[in-house]
Design a protein around this motif. Structure first.
Motif, PDB file in Angstrom:
ATOM      1  N   MET A 169       0.834  -1.200   0.000  1.00 62.65           N
ATOM      2  CA  MET A 169       0.000   0.000   0.000  1.00 62.65           C
ATOM      3  C   MET A 169       0.872   1.256   0.000  1.00 62.65           C
ATOM      4  N   ALA A 170       1.974   1.222   0.747  1.00 65.13           N
ATOM      5  CA  ALA A 170       2.873   2.372   0.808  1.00 65.13           C
ATOM      6  C   ALA A 170       3.482   2.644  -0.569  1.00 65.13           C
ATOM      7  N   VAL A 171       3.883   1.592  -1.262  1.00 68.00           N
ATOM      8  CA  VAL A 171       4.476   1.749  -2.600  1.00 68.00           C
ATOM      9  C   VAL A 171       3.430   2.257  -3.594  1.00 68.00           C
ATOM     10  N   GLU A 172       2.210   1.732  -3.503  1.00 66.37           N
ATOM     11  CA  GLU A 172       1.139   2.214  -4.384  1.00 66.37           C
ATOM     12  C   GLU A 172       0.875   3.697  -4.138  1.00 66.37           C
ATOM     13  N   GLY A 173       0.908   4.103  -2.887  1.00 64.93           N
ATOM     14  CA  GLY A 173       0.710   5.506  -2.544  1.00 64.93           C
ATOM     15  C   GLY A 173       1.808   6.379  -3.120  1.00 64.93           C
TER      16      GLY A 173
END
Length: 57
Positions: A31-35
């Motif tokens: 999720m952090a990378v997608e953000g």
């Protein structure tokens, strides 16, 4: 039209930053990378709009 695109860019940046922060807080690296990717996309869109403004004036 340009104002719409600038607003869309800002929205993408904020959404990406929020997603990245939540992902880091809960330990969800995906999720952090997608953000981060969403935020970068918003940054690129904003840069494009600023460049168009330069040539418009």
């Amino acid at each position: 039209m340009a104002r719409d695109q600038k607003a869309k860019a800002k929205k993408e940046q904020l959404k990406g930053k929020a997603k990245e922060t939540v992902g880091r807080a809960v330990g969800n690296e995906t999720m952090a990378v997608e953000g981060q990717a969403e935020k970068s996309k918003g940054d690129a869109r904003q840069a494009k709009e600023k460049a168009k403004d330069v040539f418009r004036d």
